[in-house]
Write a protein that holds these residues in place. Structure first.
Motif, short mmCIF file in Angstrom:
data_model
loop_
_atom_site.label_atom_id
_atom_site.label_comp_id
_atom_site.label_asym_id
_atom_site.label_seq_id
_atom_site.Cartn_x
_atom_site.Cartn_y
_atom_site.Cartn_z
N PRO A 180 0.81 -1.22 0.00
CA PRO A 180 0.00 0.00 0.00
C PRO A 180 0.85 1.27 0.00
O PRO A 180 2.04 1.23 0.30
N PRO A 181 0.20 2.40 -0.28
CA PRO A 181 0.85 3.68 -0.04
C PRO A 181 0.82 3.96 1.47
O PRO A 181 0.32 3.13 2.24
N ASP A 182 1.30 5.12 1.88
CA ASP A 182 1.22 5.48 3.29
C ASP A 182 -0.22 5.65 3.72
O ASP A 182 -1.07 6.09 2.95
N ALA A 183 -0.50 5.28 4.96
CA ALA A 183 -1.82 5.47 5.53
C ALA A 183 -2.02 6.96 5.80
O ALA A 183 -1.07 7.70 6.02
N ASN A 184 -3.25 7.39 5.77
CA ASN A 184 -3.61 8.78 6.08
C ASN A 184 -2.90 9.80 5.21
O ASN A 184 -2.57 10.88 5.66
N ALA A 185 -2.63 9.45 4.00
CA ALA A 185 -2.00 10.38 3.07
C ALA A 185 -2.75 10.29 1.74
O ALA A 185 -3.52 9.37 1.50
N LYS A 186 -2.51 11.27 0.90
CA LYS A 186 -3.09 11.20 -0.44
C LYS A 186 -2.57 9.93 -1.10
O LYS A 186 -1.36 9.66 -1.07
N PRO A 187 -3.45 9.13 -1.65
CA PRO A 187 -3.00 7.87 -2.27
C PRO A 187 -1.87 8.10 -3.28
O PRO A 187 -1.98 8.95 -4.16
N ASP A 188 -0.79 7.36 -3.10
CA ASP A 188 0.37 7.47 -3.97
C ASP A 188 0.61 6.09 -4.59
O ASP A 188 1.36 5.28 -4.05
N THR A 189 -0.06 5.86 -5.71
CA THR A 189 0.04 4.56 -6.38
C THR A 189 1.46 4.25 -6.80
O THR A 189 1.91 3.10 -6.70
N ALA A 190 2.20 5.25 -7.24
CA ALA A 190 3.58 5.02 -7.67
C ALA A 190 4.43 4.52 -6.51
O ALA A 190 5.23 3.59 -6.67
N LEU A 191 4.27 5.10 -5.32
CA LEU A 191 5.00 4.64 -4.14
C LEU A 191 4.61 3.20 -3.81
O LEU A 191 5.47 2.36 -3.55
N ALA A 192 3.33 2.91 -3.83
CA ALA A 192 2.86 1.55 -3.52
C ALA A 192 3.44 0.54 -4.51
O ALA A 192 3.86 -0.54 -4.12
#
Length: 140
Positions: free
Chosen positions: A85-97
């Motif tokens: 997953p991306p970081d919790a409680n953050a704007k979804p960052d699909t690239a990071l995930a």
């Protein structure tokens, strides 16, 4: 730790691996279980897997993946997939995930698991890091 009730119909080759992994992570937040399809699922909470905003595998996740790799080497008729997953409680960052999932897959392969057994790495929408081990066929 999940008790690992077999909801799907895993091949007998994965049952010992579920026990092996469950014994090593008893009393930890790592869960080991079968899903409805019979795949062996290893879930690691995000806070033990990656630092915020980073895609480098943390030591706690490396330890889990070392044992996962041992299971994959012992049951050769398997493939694995990774979801991160991306970081919790953050704007979804699909690239990071996606980078995180790729980093997990790369780490498992670096532990002497043939690259052709890596069946995919993808972003998850939430949760922790998930590794699914799928038995392709019964062991000879």
């Amino acid at each position: 730790m999940s008790t690992g009730s077999a909801r799907g119909k895993p091949l007998p080759s994965l049952a010992p691996e579920r026990r092996y992994l469950a014994e090593r992570f008893a009393g930890t937040p790592v869960t080991i279980d079968f899903d409805d399809t019979g795949a062996l699922v290893v879930d690691v909470p995000l806070k033990f897997a990656f630092d915020s905003g980073r895609d480098q595998v943390k030591p706690a996740l490396k330890k889990v993946l070392d044992y996962v790799a041992t299971s994959l080497r012992r049951v050769t008729a398997t493939t694995f997939t990774v979801q991160a997953p991306p970081d919790a409680n953050a704007k979804p960052d699909t690239a990071l995930a996606e980078r995180r999932a790729k980093a997990v897959s790369t780490y498992v392969v670096s532990r002497a698991v043939p690259v052709q057994r890596a069946a995919g790495a993808s972003a998850a929408t939430s949760g922790g890091v998930r590794v699914l081990i799928v038995a392709d066929k019964p062991q000879p």
